[in-house]
Design a protein around this motif. Structure first.
Motif, PDB file in Angstrom:
ATOM      1  N   LEU A   1       1.638   6.430  -6.942  1.00 32.26           N
ATOM      2  CA  LEU A   1       0.307   7.212  -7.106  1.00 32.26           C
ATOM      3  C   LEU A   1       0.721   8.887  -7.074  1.00 32.26           C
ATOM      4  O   LEU A   1       0.559   9.595  -8.135  1.00 32.26           O
ATOM      5  CB  LEU A   1      -0.841   7.005  -6.419  1.00 32.26           C
ATOM      6  CG  LEU A   1      -1.897   7.863  -6.703  1.00 32.26           C
ATOM      7  CD1 LEU A   1      -2.498   7.754  -8.133  1.00 32.26           C
ATOM      8  CD2 LEU A   1      -3.078   7.524  -5.900  1.00 32.26           C
TER       9      LEU A   1
ATOM     10  N   VAL B   1       0.932  -1.243  -0.200  1.00 35.32           N
ATOM     11  CA  VAL B   1      -0.025  -0.078  -0.034  1.00 35.32           C
ATOM     12  C   VAL B   1       0.964   1.240  -0.061  1.00 35.32           C
ATOM     13  O   VAL B   1       0.505   2.279  -0.702  1.00 35.32           O
ATOM     14  CB  VAL B   1      -1.039   0.124   1.126  1.00 35.32           C
ATOM     15  CG1 VAL B   1      -1.690   1.471   1.360  1.00 35.32           C
ATOM     16  CG2 VAL B   1      -2.220  -1.171   1.009  1.00 35.32           C
TER      17      VAL B   1
ATOM     18  N   LEU C   1      -3.303   1.052  -6.274  1.00 36.29           N
ATOM     19  CA  LEU C   1      -3.372   1.840  -4.759  1.00 36.29           C
ATOM     20  C   LEU C   1      -4.644   1.216  -4.137  1.00 36.29           C
ATOM     21  O   LEU C   1      -4.648   0.523  -3.131  1.00 36.29           O
ATOM     22  CB  LEU C   1      -3.475   3.032  -4.516  1.00 36.29           C
ATOM     23  CG  LEU C   1      -3.660   3.690  -3.251  1.00 36.29           C
ATOM     24  CD1 LEU C   1      -2.390   3.074  -2.292  1.00 36.29           C
ATOM     25  CD2 LEU C   1      -3.689   4.897  -3.210  1.00 36.29           C
ATOM     26  N   SER C   2      -5.750   1.113  -4.817  1.00 37.30           N
ATOM     27  CA  SER C   2      -7.102   0.267  -4.249  1.00 37.30           C
ATOM     28  C   SER C   2      -6.940  -1.066  -4.176  1.00 37.30           C
ATOM     29  O   SER C   2      -7.620  -1.424  -3.162  1.00 37.30           O
ATOM     30  CB  SER C   2      -8.225   1.047  -5.248  1.00 37.30           C
ATOM     31  OG  SER C   2      -8.248   0.424  -6.586  1.00 37.30           O
TER      32      SER C   2
ATOM     33  N   ALA D   1       2.454   1.533  -3.449  1.00 35.66           N
ATOM     34  CA  ALA D   1       1.545   2.217  -4.412  1.00 35.66           C
ATOM     35  C   ALA D   1       1.195   3.539  -4.158  1.00 35.66           C
ATOM     36  O   ALA D   1       0.861   4.238  -5.286  1.00 35.66           O
ATOM     37  CB  ALA D   1       0.443   1.112  -4.201  1.00 35.66           C
ATOM     38  N   ASN D   2       1.071   3.869  -2.988  1.00 34.95           N
ATOM     39  CA  ASN D   2       0.719   5.298  -2.630  1.00 34.95           C
ATOM     40  C   ASN D   2       1.634   6.149  -3.164  1.00 34.95           C
ATOM     41  O   ASN D   2       1.671   7.272  -3.738  1.00 34.95           O
ATOM     42  CB  ASN D   2       0.546   5.370  -0.969  1.00 34.95           C
ATOM     43  CG  ASN D   2       0.112   6.845  -0.775  1.00 34.95           C
ATOM     44  OD1 ASN D   2      -0.705   7.360  -1.682  1.00 34.95           O
ATOM     45  ND2 ASN D   2       0.354   7.300   0.306  1.00 34.95           N
TER      46      ASN D   2
ATOM     47  N   HIS E   1      -2.031   3.871 -11.533  1.00 33.34           N
ATOM     48  CA  HIS E   1      -1.367   3.844 -10.018  1.00 33.34           C
ATOM     49  C   HIS E   1      -2.558   3.851  -9.315  1.00 33.34           C
ATOM     50  O   HIS E   1      -2.378   3.201  -7.951  1.00 33.34           O
ATOM     51  CB  HIS E   1      -0.338   4.730  -9.978  1.00 33.34           C
ATOM     52  CG  HIS E   1       0.974   4.529 -10.625  1.00 33.34           C
ATOM     53  ND1 HIS E   1       1.773   3.262 -10.193  1.00 33.34           N
ATOM     54  CD2 HIS E   1       1.697   4.959 -11.631  1.00 33.34           C
ATOM     55  CE1 HIS E   1       2.822   3.266 -10.944  1.00 33.34           C
ATOM     56  NE2 HIS E   1       2.655   4.155 -11.648  1.00 33.34           N
TER      57      HIS E   1
END
Length: 146
Positions: free
Chosen positions: A39, A32, A103-104, A35-36, A99
């Motif tokens: 993003l 997470v 993230l989701s 991915a954050n 991205h």
């Protein structure tokens, strides 16, 4: 094998499963965070591309429009300059959307891993209570036997 040894072995297996669930939850948290960060980088890159698109388009236009070249060829290249800049912006937006989806997905996986971990912790607590009761019952039986 006595019942206590079987119970101890069961507890060890449950402990290993809980540790595995904790590791998976930690891995999901890292995913997470990664991915954050991706993003945020994609959003910053998209913003940079949008902000600098005018300058880059102008540089390309000055390269295309030079004295002594065929005007028809210059017109064709001018259209390409605008198309290239628009494509860069679209690619940046697509990358940002990609991205955001990653993230989701990572957040959903983290949620599932945390649910698994919570189930293991509940089962572990129930098992420990049961084992404590068994030990107390055995102590009472041993005291009666004496």
């Amino acid at each position: 094998m006595s019942k206590l040894k079987k119970i101890d072995k069961l507890l060890q297996v449950k402990e290993l499963r809980r540790r595995l669930a904790e590791m998976e939850a930690a891995r999901a948290k890292r995913e997470v965070a990664i991915a954050n960060n991706a993003l945020i980088e994609a959003q910053n890159e998209a913003l940079y591309i949008k902000e600098t698109s005018v300058e880059r388009r102008h540089e390309r236009l000055t390269q295309v429009v030079q004295a002594g070249q065929n005007p028809a060829l210059q017109n064709a290249r001018l259209v390409n300059v605008y198309a290239i800049t628009d494509e860069e912006i679209q690619n940046a937006n697509f990358k940002t959307t990609l991205h955001a989806e990653q993230l989701s997905e990572a957040a959903e996986r983290l949620k599932l891993e945390q649910q698994k971990l919570a189930r293991f912790l509940q089962l572990e607590e129930r098992t420990r209570k049961l084992c404590d009761r068994l030990i107390e019952i055995q102590k009472v039986e041993a005291a009666r036997a004496e």
